[in-house]
Design a protein around this motif. Structure first.
Motif, PDB file in Angstrom:
ATOM      1  N   LYS A   1       0.844  -1.202   0.000  1.00 63.24           N
ATOM      2  CA  LYS A   1       0.000   0.000   0.000  1.00 63.24           C
ATOM      3  C   LYS A   1       0.876   1.248   0.000  1.00 63.24           C
ATOM      4  N   VAL A   2       1.913   1.235   0.812  1.00 65.08           N
ATOM      5  CA  VAL A   2       2.765   2.421   0.928  1.00 65.08           C
ATOM      6  C   VAL A   2       3.445   2.727  -0.402  1.00 65.08           C
ATOM      7  N   ILE A   3       4.078   1.735  -1.003  1.00 61.93           N
ATOM      8  CA  ILE A   3       4.826   2.047  -2.229  1.00 61.93           C
ATOM      9  C   ILE A   3       3.890   2.465  -3.362  1.00 61.93           C
ATOM     10  N   THR A   4       2.698   1.885  -3.396  1.00 61.63           N
ATOM     11  CA  THR A   4       1.739   2.293  -4.424  1.00 61.63           C
ATOM     12  C   THR A   4       1.292   3.730  -4.153  1.00 61.63           C
ATOM     13  N   ASP A   5       1.099   4.031  -2.890  1.00 58.11           N
ATOM     14  CA  ASP A   5       0.696   5.392  -2.515  1.00 58.11           C
ATOM     15  C   ASP A   5       1.771   6.411  -2.891  1.00 58.11           C
ATOM     16  N   VAL A   6       3.025   6.043  -2.727  1.00 55.77           N
ATOM     17  CA  VAL A   6       4.126   6.953  -3.078  1.00 55.77           C
ATOM     18  C   VAL A   6       4.042   7.291  -4.573  1.00 55.77           C
ATOM     19  N   VAL A   7       3.849   6.267  -5.397  1.00 59.49           N
ATOM     20  CA  VAL A   7       3.781   6.499  -6.846  1.00 59.49           C
ATOM     21  C   VAL A   7       2.539   7.334  -7.184  1.00 59.49           C
ATOM     22  N   ALA A   8       1.419   7.005  -6.550  1.00 64.98           N
ATOM     23  CA  ALA A   8       0.171   7.741  -6.833  1.00 64.98           C
ATOM     24  C   ALA A   8       0.317   9.214  -6.443  1.00 64.98           C
ATOM     25  N   ARG A   9       0.852   9.459  -5.260  1.00 64.78           N
ATOM     26  CA  ARG A   9       1.013  10.847  -4.803  1.00 64.78           C
ATOM     27  C   ARG A   9       1.986  11.617  -5.702  1.00 64.78           C
ATOM     28  N   TRP A  10       3.007  10.939  -6.172  1.00 63.64           N
ATOM     29  CA  TRP A  10       3.962  11.578  -7.072  1.00 63.64           C
ATOM     30  C   TRP A  10       3.265  12.013  -8.357  1.00 63.64           C
ATOM     31  N   HIS A  11       2.429  11.133  -8.911  1.00 61.92           N
ATOM     32  CA  HIS A  11       1.731  11.501 -10.144  1.00 61.92           C
ATOM     33  C   HIS A  11       0.732  12.643  -9.920  1.00 61.92           C
ATOM     34  N   ARG A  12       0.068  12.622  -8.773  1.00 62.84           N
ATOM     35  CA  ARG A  12      -0.833  13.750  -8.466  1.00 62.84           C
ATOM     36  C   ARG A  12      -0.039  15.040  -8.398  1.00 62.84           C
ATOM     37  N   ALA A  13       1.127  14.977  -7.754  1.00 59.42           N
ATOM     38  CA  ALA A  13       1.954  16.183  -7.622  1.00 59.42           C
ATOM     39  C   ALA A  13       2.437  16.667  -8.987  1.00 59.42           C
ATOM     40  N   GLN A  14       2.565  15.761  -9.941  1.00 53.89           N
ATOM     41  CA  GLN A  14       2.980  16.142 -11.300  1.00 53.89           C
ATOM     42  C   GLN A  14       1.818  16.721 -12.096  1.00 53.89           C
ATOM     43  N   GLY A  15       0.630  16.690 -11.503  1.00 53.31           N
ATOM     44  CA  GLY A  15      -0.544  17.230 -12.184  1.00 53.31           C
ATOM     45  C   GLY A  15      -1.330  16.204 -12.978  1.00 53.31           C
ATOM     46  N   ASP A  16      -0.982  14.927 -12.856  1.00 55.52           N
ATOM     47  CA  ASP A  16      -1.738  13.899 -13.587  1.00 55.52           C
ATOM     48  C   ASP A  16      -3.084  13.653 -12.897  1.00 55.52           C
ATOM     49  N   GLU A  17      -4.095  13.381 -13.708  1.00 53.32           N
ATOM     50  CA  GLU A  17      -5.390  13.031 -13.127  1.00 53.32           C
ATOM     51  C   GLU A  17      -5.302  11.570 -12.681  1.00 53.32           C
ATOM     52  N   THR A  18      -5.093  11.402 -11.393  1.00 52.32           N
ATOM     53  CA  THR A  18      -4.707  10.093 -10.869  1.00 52.32           C
ATOM     54  C   THR A  18      -5.890   9.372 -10.252  1.00 52.32           C
ATOM     55  N   PHE A  19      -5.978   8.081 -10.532  1.00 54.70           N
ATOM     56  CA  PHE A  19      -6.995   7.251  -9.889  1.00 54.70           C
ATOM     57  C   PHE A  19      -6.287   6.050  -9.271  1.00 54.70           C
ATOM     58  N   PHE A  20      -6.410   5.940  -7.969  1.00 54.96           N
ATOM     59  CA  PHE A  20      -5.666   4.929  -7.214  1.00 54.96           C
ATOM     60  C   PHE A  20      -6.675   3.984  -6.557  1.00 54.96           C
ATOM     61  N   LEU A  21      -6.598   2.730  -6.983  1.00 53.02           N
ATOM     62  CA  LEU A  21      -7.552   1.714  -6.499  1.00 53.02           C
ATOM     63  C   LEU A  21      -6.864   0.680  -5.618  1.00 53.02           C
ATOM     64  N   THR A  22      -7.530   0.326  -4.532  1.00 54.81           N
ATOM     65  CA  THR A  22      -7.089  -0.816  -3.741  1.00 54.81           C
ATOM     66  C   THR A  22      -8.350  -1.536  -3.269  1.00 54.81           C
ATOM     67  N   GLY A  23      -8.188  -2.636  -2.548  1.00 53.21           N
ATOM     68  CA  GLY A  23      -9.382  -3.340  -2.096  1.00 53.21           C
ATOM     69  C   GLY A  23      -9.083  -4.693  -1.507  1.00 53.21           C
ATOM     70  N   THR A  24     -10.119  -5.502  -1.387  1.00 57.74           N
ATOM     71  CA  THR A  24      -9.949  -6.826  -0.776  1.00 57.74           C
ATOM     72  C   THR A  24     -10.559  -7.927  -1.634  1.00 57.74           C
ATOM     73  N   ASP A  25      -9.940  -9.104  -1.535  1.00 61.49           N
ATOM     74  CA  ASP A  25     -10.300 -10.301  -2.295  1.00 61.49           C
ATOM     75  C   ASP A  25     -10.999 -11.210  -1.291  1.00 61.49           C
ATOM     76  N   GLU A  26     -12.279 -11.459  -1.495  1.00 60.76           N
ATOM     77  CA  GLU A  26     -13.060 -12.034  -0.397  1.00 60.76           C
ATOM     78  C   GLU A  26     -13.667 -13.396  -0.675  1.00 60.76           C
ATOM     79  N   HIS A  27     -13.372 -13.957  -1.845  1.00 61.70           N
ATOM     80  CA  HIS A  27     -13.927 -15.286  -2.145  1.00 61.70           C
ATOM     81  C   HIS A  27     -12.855 -16.361  -2.012  1.00 61.70           C
ATOM     82  N   GLY A  28     -13.253 -17.592  -2.307  1.00 59.13           N
ATOM     83  CA  GLY A  28     -12.280 -18.691  -2.333  1.00 59.13           C
ATOM     84  C   GLY A  28     -12.341 -19.589  -1.115  1.00 59.13           C
ATOM     85  N   ALA A  29     -11.715 -20.745  -1.273  1.00 60.80           N
ATOM     86  CA  ALA A  29     -11.762 -21.792  -0.249  1.00 60.80           C
ATOM     87  C   ALA A  29     -11.073 -21.360   1.041  1.00 60.80           C
ATOM     88  N   LYS A  30      -9.980 -20.613   0.873  1.00 60.31           N
ATOM     89  CA  LYS A  30      -9.190 -20.189   2.025  1.00 60.31           C
ATOM     90  C   LYS A  30     -10.051 -19.370   2.992  1.00 60.31           C
TER      91      LYS A  30
END
Ligand code: ME8
Length: 523
Positions: A25-54
Motif C-alpha cells: 500500500k505504501v509504495i503504491t501510494d508513493v507512486v500515486a502521490r507523485w503523479h498527483r503532484a505532477q498534475g496527472d489526473e490520478t486514480f488509485f484503487l485498492t481493495g480486498t479479495d473475499e472469495h475462495g476456499a481459504k
C-alpha cells in the motif's frame, strides 16, 4: 492533462493484514502521490479479495458466516489504509454484488462468447493456501513449500479457459514492452514461463464444493474460480459491466498494477490473456515488488518472526514506517524488516538526521534572527558554496557539483536525479538522494558554523541559514509522496506554503514539537 490509473493487488481477508500488505500500500501510494503532484489526473484503487476456499475455511474456524467474517476483516484492512495515510481514490471488495459482480459476469460472458471457455474434467492438485492448481513439481516432500500444506486431490468437471491459445500473443506483448514487466528479472521470468508448454487453466469450481463466490452465468452449478473473477476488480471498480462505464472508458488501461512477485503469473499471463480474449487493452506496466522478510526468512507464525504493522505504526507513526519501507527495502527486491533495524533507522536517519537538521536550523533562526529572515539577493545566496559532494552511491555521475551553490546543487543534482528515479520506479534511489542531501546540508552547517560566524559576520550567517532552511523546504516538497505528514510539518515549521516553496520571500519559524519524538518525548 494525463490520466494515471494505478492499483495494488486486492488482499485476501482470511486473516489480519500483515507487513507485506502494508508495504505494498505504501509504495503504491508513493507512486500515486507523485503523479498527483505532477498534475496527472490520478486514480488509485485498492481493495480486498473475499472469495475462495481459504476464506470459507477461515470463516468456519472463526465460527462465522463468510459474509460476516469478510466484513469484519475488511474493516481491519480499511483501518490500516487510514493509519498509513494512504490516498486511495476507491476501494473495491469482491463480495460486493452491486459493484464487482456485474463486471465479473460481463467478462466471463465475453470469454464464453469468444469460445474461450469449455467444460472438461479436471484431475489434479489444488493448494488452498495459493488458491491455485499445482503440479507435482511445485511440491517438496509432497507438501507446498510456501504453505507447508498437502494439496488436495481434485477430480471434478470445471470450465477451462484457453490460456494456451493466447500464450504467444502475451509473450509478444511482454517481449516488446507493449506490456512492460518491471524489473527486468521478472520480465525474464514471465518470458521463460511463456516459452514452455502453457496449458489451459481451470476457471471454475463446482458450487456444491464452493458456494461462496460469483456463480457462473447460466450455470449456477459452478462458481467462478477466485482468480478468474478477482483480476476483474481492476475494471469492475471503474464501472465495467455497470450501467455507466464512463470511468472505465476514461481510465482503462491501467498505467501500472503494483503486485508482489508471488502473484506474477496471474497478472502477467492470465490477466493479459483474458483481456486479449475479450478485446480489451492491456495494462501498460506491471511493477513487481519483492517480499518482506524478517531476519532473512519468510514471516510465519511458526517461526515466530511476524511483525504486526499496526503495532509499529502506532508506536512510530505512519511516516516513519513509510520512510523505512521505501528506503530500506530495495524496490523490486526482497528486503529485511526487523524491529531492531527499524528503531535504528528511526533514531539515526529520522530523529538525529532530518529531525535534528530541521530543529537546529529553526532554533538558530529563532535565536539569532528573532525567528524571521528575508530572502537574500541571488548573488549573496550563491556566494557561500558547499564544500561537499553528494554521497557517491546515490549521486548521479552525470553531474559533478563540487564547490557549487546549494541551490544549483539542488536543482541540477537532487531534483533531476529524484525525478529520473521516480519516473523509472526506483523509489529507493529517490528517497536515498533526499537523505544524502540532508546529510550534505548538515555538513554545510558544520563547515561554516553559523553559530560562531554570527558573532563576526552575521550577514553571512544569515545567508547560510537561509540556504539551509530554504532547501529543507524545497526537499520537503519532493518528500511529500513518501512522508506526507513530515512534508507538511517542515513547511509549517519554516512558515512557507507549498506554492511558495520555490521562491519564498521570507522564512518565519513557527514553534513545534520534535518531528520524530523519542519514547520519553512522546510521554
Ligand atoms: O495474493 N512482502 O492476496 P494476498 C511483501 N488476493 N508483499 C507481500 C508479502 C510479503 N511478505 N506477502 C504478500 C493475493 N505480499 C490475492 C491478490 S489481485 C487480483 C489478488 C503481497 O493477501 C502479495 O505479493 O496473499 C500481493 O501483491 C499482496 O501482498 C496481497 O497478497
Amino acid at each position: 492533462m494525463l490520466k494515471f490509473y494505478i492499483t495494488t493487488a486486492i488482499d485476501y481477508v482470511n486473516a489480519s493484514p500483515h507487513l507485506g500488505h502494508a508495504y505494498e500500500k505504501v509504495i503504491t501510494d508513493v507512486v500515486a502521490r507523485w503523479h498527483r503532484a505532477q498534475g496527472d489526473e490520478t486514480f488509485f484503487l485498492t481493495g480486498t479479495d473475499e472469495h475462495g476456499a481459504k476464506i470459507v475455511r477461515a470463516a468456519d474456524l472463526a465460527g462465522k458466516k463468510p459474509e460476516e467474517f469478510v466484513a469484519d476483516n475488511r474493516k481491519q484492512f480499511q483501518e490500516l489504509l487510514e493509519l498509513l495515510n494512504i490516498s486511495n481514490d476507491d476501494f473495491i471488495f469482491t463480495s460486493d454484488q452491486k459493484r464487482h459482480w456485474p463486471g465479473a459476469v460481463k467478462l466471463w460472458e465475453k470469454l464464453a462468447d469468444a469460445g474461450d471457455l469449455y467444460k472438461a474434467k479436471y484431475e489434479g492438485l489444488y493448494c488452498v493456501g495459493h488458491e491455485a492448481f499445482v503440479t507435482e513439481k511445485d511440491l517438496v516432500n509432497g507438501v507446498c513449500a510456501d504453505h507447508q500444506q498437502k494439496p488436495e486431490v481434485i477430480e471434478e468437471e470445471n470450465y477451462f479457459f484457453r490460456l494456451s491459445k493466447y500464450a504467444a500473443r502475451v509473450k509478444k506483448a511482454v517481449e516488446s514492452d507493449e506490456l512492460r514487466v518491471l524489473p527486468e528479472s521478472r520480465k525474464n521470468e514471465v518470458l521463460a514461463f511463456l516459452t514452455g508448454n502453457v496449458e489451459d487453466v481451470s476457471f471454475s469450481r463446482p458450487s456444491k464444493d464452493i458456494t461462496w463466490g460469483v456463480p457462473v452465468p447460466k450455470d449456477p452449478e459452478h462458481t467462478m474460480y477466485v482468480w478468474a473473477e478477482a483480476l476483474t476488480n481492476y475494471i469492475s471498480a471503474l464501472g465495467y459491466g455497470s450501467a455507466d462505464e464512463a470511468r472505465f472508458e476514461k481510465f482503462w488501461p491501467a498505467d501500472v498494477h503494483i503486485i508482489g512477485k508471488d502473484i506474477l503469473r496471474f497478472h502477467a499471463v492470465y490477466w493479459p490473456a483474458m483481456l486479449l480474449a475479450t478485446g480489451l487493452p492491456l495494462p501498460k506496466t506491471i511493477f513487481v515488488h519483492g517480499m518482506i522478510l524478517s531476519k532473512g526468512q519468510k514471516m510465519s507464525k511458526t517461526i515466530g518472526n511476524v511483525i504486526n504493522p499496526v503495532e509499529m505504526i502506532s508506536e512510530f507513526g505512519a511516516d516513519a514506517f513509510r520512510y523505512f519501507v521505501s528506503r530500506e527495502i530495495p524496490f523490486g527486491e526482497d528486503g529485511d524488516f526487523t524491529r531492531e533495524r527499524f528503531r535504528e533507522v528511526y533514531e539515526g536517519s529520522l530523529a538525529h538526521g532530518l529531525g535534528n537538521l530541521a530543529s537546529r536550523t529553526a532554533a538558530m533562526i529563532e535565536k539569532y534572527f528573532s525567528g524571521a529572515i528575508e530572502c537574500p539577493e541571488e548573488a549573496e545566496r550563491m556566494s557561500v558554496p558547499t564544500r561537499r559532494e553528494l554521497r557517491k552511491e546515490v549521486s548521479s555521475e552525470r553531474v559533478s557539483l563540487s564547490g557549487e551553490s546549494i541551490e544549483r546543487y539542488f536543482t541540477l543534482g537532487v531534483v533531476r536525479f529524484f525525478e529520473d528515479a521516480m519516473a523509472s520506479y526506483k523509489l529507493t534511489d529517490a528517497i536515498s538522494v533526499l537523505q544524502a542531501f540532508w546529510t550534505l546540508l548538515d555538513g554545510y552547517i558544520q563547515d561554516y558554523e553559523p553559530y560562531r560566524l554570527v558573532k563576526t559576520d552575521p550577514e553571512k550567517a544569515k545567508i547560510i541559514l537561509w540556504n539551509v532552511a530554504w532547501h529543507i523546504v524545497r526537499s520537503a516538497v519532493l518528500l511529500e509522496p513518501f512522508m506526507p505528514e513530515t512534508s507538511a510539518a517542515l513547511l509549517k515549521l519554516f512558515g512557507v506554503s507549498r506554492a511558495d516553496a520555490e521562491s519564498p520571500a521570507r522564512i518565519v519559524i513557527s514553534k513545534s514539537g520534535p518531528l520524530f519524538p523519542s519514547k520519553e518525548e512522546k510521554k
